[in-house]
Write an enzyme that holds these catalytic residues in place. Sequence first.
Site, PDB file in Angstrom:
ATOM      1  N   SER B 479       0.837  -1.213   0.000  1.00  0.00           N
ATOM      2  CA  SER B 479       0.000   0.000   0.000  1.00  0.00           C
ATOM      3  C   SER B 479       0.866   1.256   0.000  1.00  0.00           C
ATOM      4  O   SER B 479       0.594   2.214  -0.728  1.00  0.00           O
ATOM      5  CB  SER B 479      -0.910   0.012   1.227  1.00  0.00           C
ATOM      6  N   SER B 546      -3.041 -11.030  -2.341  1.00  0.00           N
ATOM      7  CA  SER B 546      -3.328 -11.936  -3.469  1.00  0.00           C
ATOM      8  C   SER B 546      -2.328 -13.090  -3.521  1.00  0.00           C
ATOM      9  O   SER B 546      -1.491 -13.150  -4.405  1.00  0.00           O
ATOM     10  CB  SER B 546      -3.377 -11.164  -4.787  1.00  0.00           C
TER      11      SER B 546
END
Lengths: 327, 635
Positions: B479, B546
């Site tokens: 992020s 993911s």
Amino acid sequence: MDPMCPIGNARTLQARDKMSRQTRSTILTHLERLEAEAIHIMREVVAQAEKPVMLYSVGKDSAVMLHLARKAFYPSPPPFPLLHVDTTWKFKDMYALRDKMARESGMELLVYQNPEAAERGINPFDHGPLHTDMWKTEGLKQALDLHGFDAAFGGARRDEEKSRAKERIFSFRTASHGWDPKNQRPELWNLYNARKNKGESIRVFPISNWTELDIWQYIQLNAVPIVPLYFAALRPTFEWEGQLFMADDIDRLTRVLGRTPEITERSIRFRTLGCFPLTGAVESTAQTLSEVIQETLLTTTSERQGRVIDKDAGGAGMEKKKQEGYF
Amino acid sequence: MRDPVYQTEALIAEDIDAYLETHQHKSMLRFITCGSVDDGKSTLIGRLLYDSKMIFEDQLAALESDSKKVGTQGGEIDFALLVDGLAAEREQGITIDVAYRFFNTEKRKFIVADCPGHEQYTRNMITGASTADLAVILIDARKGVLVQTRRHSYLCHLIGIRNIVLAVNKMDLVDYDQAVFDEIVKDYAAFAQSIGIESFTAMPISGFRGDNITALSANTPWYDGPTLIDHLETVEVLASVDLDRPFRMPVQWVNRPNLDFRGFSGLIATGSVKPGDEIRVLPSGKTSIVSRIVTLDGDLDEAVAGQSVTVCLTDEIDCSRGDVIAAAANPPEAADQFEATLVWLNDDPMVVGRAYWLKLGSQTVSVTVQQPKYAVNVNSMEHLAVKTLDLNAIGVAEIITDRPIVFEPYADNRALGGFILIDKLSNATVAAGMLHFSLRRAQNVHWQPTDLTREDHARMKNQTPKVLWFTGLSGAGKSTIANEVEKRLALMNRHTFLLDGDNVRHGLNKDLGFTEADRIENIRRVGEVAKLMADAGLIVLTAFISPFRAEREMVRNMLPEGEFVEIFVDTPLEVAEARDVKGLYKKARSGALKNFTGIDSPYEEPLTPEIRIDTGAMTIEEAADYVIRQLLPLK
Ligand SMILES: Nc1nc2c(ncn2[C@@H]2O[C@H](COP(=O)(O)OP(=O)(O)OP(=O)(O)O)[C@@H](O)[C@H]2O)c(=O)[nH]1
Ligand SMILES: [Mg+2]
């Protein structure tokens, strides 16, 4: 006969001709409509069936069917093979045209002969109806099963016979190839439901709505190649059981009949072509398509009259044959 | 003795070519006979065939002997036997299934479908009616208007037959009495009006005796209308209505013989088409230009409704079976909810909510039917409240398809408004249907937005869309780096959007947990959203662990080649765990957090990422610069 009639007709003809030139592209003739319908049907089968095949008997209806198939898929060759269920008793001219047309169309030609019928030497003279049964009905079923075809195009027309007049364009057959005439699927508009249950197959008749005259006119307008036997010529003939037949292979006939039939040269032609000893010839001088059509229109007997198959089993000959799997 | 209308033999004999030319240009009329049981439909058709000399000598001989054996007229010729061709029909003297027969006169060619009168065989009657231009509705003069007369009339009207002939038959059995005829016509007129039949032509006939069939009968001097044949020969068939509508062709088959040719084959439903015409492919909405109309006999300058053709387009656009090619300026709509009339044709009643196949044109989709709004009592035309539709019932219901279909109301276009329902288990055709209208006015959504292609969207933003897919362990720095990258892109005037756990897990995916299945679904949804944003022309950044290769591959495959950029934020587990910014590793180690990636759930490292960031060797700023450099040139 009104003497004015031909003149009147000539006049309407001229008027029509002018009109048809102006509006040719917008008002379709009935033959153009029938052609479009048949092509639509063929494409539906190719889109919906897994393994279609076209039954090809080399007769005039087959000739039109093949022509329509070539039109339907042009410039591709028709995406299915031709299947000839052979009886070994076809006319030489038919075998010749068959091979030529398969070459020209770029389609695979499958020829099937029922091995049991061959082994038992089944022939039209000694075995009567069994000949059709073994070579054609059984042969067809065996060939379809052998290759696993799930949809077979046939060139049958509704105007041929009274039970054909009742048959759907997509006609379902049970696993044993039987037709159930009392339980046919609804067939609305031009929506064909080709979904079948396991083991079922479909016979598809794209020229259901054509008449004999339509076939002839289409052949004429599109220059569709047909077997020369449809045109009159001097040919060796013999009489057998009250009908006139052509002696296509005298040696073989002699062997099977046990005697040489009495051969006379006559000017004959055929309205319908089956096995050479089974299809009756008619005496004729019609050498052009127009003359053939003229004769067809003026005749007083039906097309299938020259065929032995319809006469078996009383009034229900064809229907019974179809229930047994005949095409 | 033959009536003069059939006297074509002379012309055939004298000038066959002239005859053929005339014959070729005769118009065609398709009609049916229908009405109640035993009203004389088959007899009438048999009579027409007989009179038009369509019966050959051998067939006539068979008819005579059959009439003696199984006929219903005490040995006199039973014309119905010419038509009732099945053994079961001849034995019982009834019609079970439609017979298609052919005849012609000097003026026209006819295809007639003789329909069964029994209610049990309605599905066969409607089969015949669906392709007819005209219906001859027969009535037994002794019996008048019956339930089946009404049912058949109503079905004919529903299916769109606008030419109705009321043939009051068996006039010979009522002494050709005008009063009987007038009374029946009056009854029928009242009924016809109640169902919306605007007009019909009534005539007194006897099929059996031949009155008013080809010549006006001396038995009915009070009747001065046309004979049946007169009327059939001259009635106007509106073949041109389909032609005047905008172009539509359902695609049946894609013709692809080699890489250089791609044609779309179909039967033109309405309108006409020429090379150079602009068309639109539905439901995608893509437009193109017709380049050729290809046939075996050479290319056409124009093709019209009713022709089967193969059309080539100037662009390589996506188009396959089920699509409809239409006039670009005037395309049909697509929708997935409709009101429709259904005629139930199967012994098993309709099941509300069950999925059936719906076949309309070349489209086949899954459909469910809602509880009918009403069924129609064919006798009184009352609307009945019903829970389902039984065999032969006619009703109105809403239907819902599983994806949009291209359609037009049946009243405007039979080919795009008429459909059948197919049982998914038995494969039987269980219903015939006619679409009225779509229920949501959302149709245009299916093609209008795509007027602007994704290329257009990207061009307006002056950039190439991308999905920058950051993957790595929890706490790897995804992020943070993604944020830095987005800021740099913003400074470069790029249009971007960042998707990460915080803005997705709280909204779109708040129903998902951390099981393997939920993680997969989480990524699938993020992938779909990223794809939509890329379609809109954006550069999308995603920051999700993911962990599974398969899902990252799945997203890669959703996007055009080159748009998916996999960025592996490579931070060793020890390092991430040591940082433990959110205290999650600690929780996971203690067992308080299940399925934590790296601890008790695997992380599958990318094998060949487009970009790999070694966070041990770079600061956040360096990593962001590095990513930007790898992306350049950013056209
Ligand atoms: N007297 C007389 N008898 C007729 C006439 N038309 C039909 N019939 C007789 O009525 C009976 C029924 O005729 P069909 O033609 O089979 O009736 P249909 O309407 O086809 O019957 P389905 O198809 O089974 O509904 C037969 O016995 C016919 O001979 C007529 O005009 N006059
Ligand atoms: Mg009948």
